[in-house]
Motif scaffolding. Structure first.
Motif, PDB file in Angstrom:
ATOM      1  N   PHE A  67       2.415  24.379  20.547  1.00  0.00           N
ATOM      2  CA  PHE A  67       1.689  24.342  19.983  1.00  0.00           C
ATOM      3  C   PHE A  67       1.174  25.849  19.082  1.00  0.00           C
ATOM      4  O   PHE A  67       1.129  25.404  17.767  1.00  0.00           O
ATOM      5  N   MET A  68       0.822  26.355  20.104  1.00  0.00           N
ATOM      6  CA  MET A  68       0.393  28.198  19.432  1.00  0.00           C
ATOM      7  C   MET A  68       1.951  28.448  18.533  1.00  0.00           C
ATOM      8  O   MET A  68       1.400  28.616  17.788  1.00  0.00           O
ATOM      9  N   TRP A  69       2.812  28.443  18.853  1.00  0.00           N
ATOM     10  CA  TRP A  69       3.714  28.715  17.734  1.00  0.00           C
ATOM     11  C   TRP A  69       3.743  27.817  16.475  1.00  0.00           C
ATOM     12  O   TRP A  69       3.553  28.634  15.261  1.00  0.00           O
ATOM     13  N   TYR A  73       3.206  29.817  12.858  1.00  0.00           N
ATOM     14  CA  TYR A  73       4.491  29.618  12.110  1.00  0.00           C
ATOM     15  C   TYR A  73       5.255  28.471  11.771  1.00  0.00           C
ATOM     16  O   TYR A  73       5.940  28.743  10.987  1.00  0.00           O
ATOM     17  N   GLY A  74       4.211  27.490  11.985  1.00  0.00           N
ATOM     18  CA  GLY A  74       5.617  25.994  11.514  1.00  0.00           C
ATOM     19  C   GLY A  74       5.674  25.562  12.739  1.00  0.00           C
ATOM     20  O   GLY A  74       5.934  25.771  14.122  1.00  0.00           O
ATOM     21  N   PRO A  75       6.938  24.694  11.446  1.00  0.00           N
ATOM     22  CA  PRO A  75       7.822  23.921  12.788  1.00  0.00           C
ATOM     23  C   PRO A  75       8.425  24.228  13.628  1.00  0.00           C
ATOM     24  O   PRO A  75       8.999  25.302  13.512  1.00  0.00           O
ATOM     25  N   ILE A  76       8.972  23.878  15.129  1.00  0.00           N
ATOM     26  CA  ILE A  76      10.220  24.308  15.662  1.00  0.00           C
ATOM     27  C   ILE A  76      11.793  23.703  15.510  1.00  0.00           C
ATOM     28  O   ILE A  76      11.475  22.507  15.255  1.00  0.00           O
ATOM     29  N   PRO A  78      15.083  22.388  14.930  1.00  0.00           N
ATOM     30  CA  PRO A  78      15.377  21.014  16.895  1.00  0.00           C
ATOM     31  C   PRO A  78      16.710  21.956  17.329  1.00  0.00           C
ATOM     32  O   PRO A  78      17.484  22.883  16.623  1.00  0.00           O
ATOM     33  N   LYS A  79      17.055  21.851  18.418  1.00  0.00           N
ATOM     34  CA  LYS A  79      17.391  22.820  18.991  1.00  0.00           C
ATOM     35  C   LYS A  79      17.227  23.894  20.124  1.00  0.00           C
ATOM     36  O   LYS A  79      17.951  24.535  19.953  1.00  0.00           O
ATOM     37  N   LEU A  80      15.410  23.974  18.989  1.00  0.00           N
ATOM     38  CA  LEU A  80      15.144  25.986  19.617  1.00  0.00           C
ATOM     39  C   LEU A  80      14.091  25.482  20.132  1.00  0.00           C
ATOM     40  O   LEU A  80      13.047  24.691  21.003  1.00  0.00           O
ATOM     41  N   CYS A  81      14.140  26.738  21.490  1.00  0.00           N
ATOM     42  CA  CYS A  81      12.705  26.607  22.322  1.00  0.00           C
ATOM     43  C   CYS A  81      12.201  27.653  22.056  1.00  0.00           C
ATOM     44  O   CYS A  81      12.206  29.013  20.969  1.00  0.00           O
ATOM     45  N   VAL A  82      10.790  27.293  22.003  1.00  0.00           N
ATOM     46  CA  VAL A  82      10.059  28.894  21.633  1.00  0.00           C
ATOM     47  C   VAL A  82       9.791  29.699  23.294  1.00  0.00           C
ATOM     48  O   VAL A  82       9.354  29.535  24.231  1.00  0.00           O
ATOM     49  N   CYS A  83      10.556  30.780  23.259  1.00  0.00           N
ATOM     50  CA  CYS A  83      10.757  31.913  24.621  1.00  0.00           C
ATOM     51  C   CYS A  83       9.510  32.753  24.237  1.00  0.00           C
ATOM     52  O   CYS A  83       9.126  32.900  23.470  1.00  0.00           O
ATOM     53  N   HIS A  84       9.439  32.836  26.057  1.00  0.00           N
ATOM     54  CA  HIS A  84       8.633  34.534  25.576  1.00  0.00           C
ATOM     55  C   HIS A  84       9.454  35.318  25.900  1.00  0.00           C
ATOM     56  O   HIS A  84       9.765  36.248  26.931  1.00  0.00           O
ATOM     57  N   SER A  85       8.379  36.782  25.741  1.00  0.00           N
ATOM     58  CA  SER A  85       9.017  38.299  24.861  1.00  0.00           C
ATOM     59  C   SER A  85       8.220  38.430  26.571  1.00  0.00           C
ATOM     60  O   SER A  85       8.688  39.672  27.014  1.00  0.00           O
ATOM     61  N   CYS A  86       6.980  38.510  27.128  1.00  0.00           N
ATOM     62  CA  CYS A  86       6.503  38.747  28.085  1.00  0.00           C
ATOM     63  C   CYS A  86       6.537  38.029  29.205  1.00  0.00           C
ATOM     64  O   CYS A  86       6.036  38.982  30.904  1.00  0.00           O
ATOM     65  N   ASP A  87       6.857  37.293  28.661  1.00  0.00           N
ATOM     66  CA  ASP A  87       7.966  36.331  30.614  1.00  0.00           C
ATOM     67  C   ASP A  87       6.602  35.750  31.288  1.00  0.00           C
ATOM     68  O   ASP A  87       6.577  35.384  32.626  1.00  0.00           O
ATOM     69  N   VAL A  88       5.471  35.674  30.890  1.00  0.00           N
ATOM     70  CA  VAL A  88       4.337  34.795  31.175  1.00  0.00           C
ATOM     71  C   VAL A  88       4.202  33.618  30.790  1.00  0.00           C
ATOM     72  O   VAL A  88       3.652  33.284  29.623  1.00  0.00           O
ATOM     73  N   ARG A  89       4.415  32.920  31.663  1.00  0.00           N
ATOM     74  CA  ARG A  89       4.627  30.914  30.858  1.00  0.00           C
ATOM     75  C   ARG A  89       3.360  30.694  30.628  1.00  0.00           C
ATOM     76  O   ARG A  89       3.219  29.732  29.490  1.00  0.00           O
ATOM     77  N   ILE A  90       2.457  30.965  30.893  1.00  0.00           N
ATOM     78  CA  ILE A  90       0.840  30.432  30.625  1.00  0.00           C
ATOM     79  C   ILE A  90       0.586  31.250  29.143  1.00  0.00           C
ATOM     80  O   ILE A  90      -0.737  31.007  28.796  1.00  0.00           O
ATOM     81  N   CYS A  91       1.121  32.479  28.943  1.00  0.00           N
ATOM     82  CA  CYS A  91       0.847  33.637  27.900  1.00  0.00           C
ATOM     83  C   CYS A  91       1.251  32.367  26.618  1.00  0.00           C
ATOM     84  O   CYS A  91       1.673  31.971  26.539  1.00  0.00           O
ATOM     85  N   VAL A  92       0.305  32.479  25.830  1.00  0.00           N
ATOM     86  CA  VAL A  92       0.688  31.940  23.764  1.00  0.00           C
ATOM     87  C   VAL A  92      -0.340  32.942  23.042  1.00  0.00           C
ATOM     88  O   VAL A  92      -0.581  32.621  22.433  1.00  0.00           O
TER      89      VAL A  92
END
Length: 127
Positions: A67-69, A73-76, A78-92
């Motif tokens: 949702f934050m992405w 930044y706009g729509p995601i 198709p076939k792409l994930c929103v990944c975390h560079s910080c590796d913290v799953r609850i980080c937005v």
């Protein structure tokens, strides 16, 4: 757009009606703990079974980082994930998010030693 059922104000005499979109955004931001703009922005409600934050948007359960992405930044695509560079799953924090394929995400995890793949990387160790 119609009026939302929710409202806010400084006292009971002040009623400011919000659009549905405004109510969603108000609720979304109320769930985020920001202590430092460069650090992780933590989703402060109970994470789902996979460790991610979720929010209902128009009756649909959406992962908070996705949702934050879209908010920033706009729509995601198709076939792409929103990944975390910080590796913290609850980080937005949008600065900690990047787009990638499932393969990109798995390779990122493997490079960082967070994923075990037979024949590659490190083996998991008992705590």
């Amino acid at each position: 757009m119609g009026r939302a059922n929710s409202y806010w104000g400084n006292n009971k005499r002040t009623k400011v009606f919000l659009t549905k979109e405004q109510a969603i955004l108000q609720r979304f931001w109320s769930y985020i703990n920001i202590e430092d703009e460069n650090a992780c922005w933590l989703w402060n409600t109970t994470p789902n079974g996979s460790g991610y934050g979720d929010i209902y948007v128009n009756g649909k359960l959406v992962q908070a980082h996705r949702f934050m992405w879209e908010l920033v930044y706009g729509p995601i695509p198709p076939k792409l994930c929103v990944c975390h560079s910080c590796d913290v799953r609850i980080c937005v924090n949008p600065e900690h998010l990047f787009l990638g394929t499932k393969k990109d995400n798995a390779q990122d995890a493997l490079r960082k030693g967070r994923l075990y793949s037979p024949g590659f990387g490190r083996k998991p160790t008992a705590p």
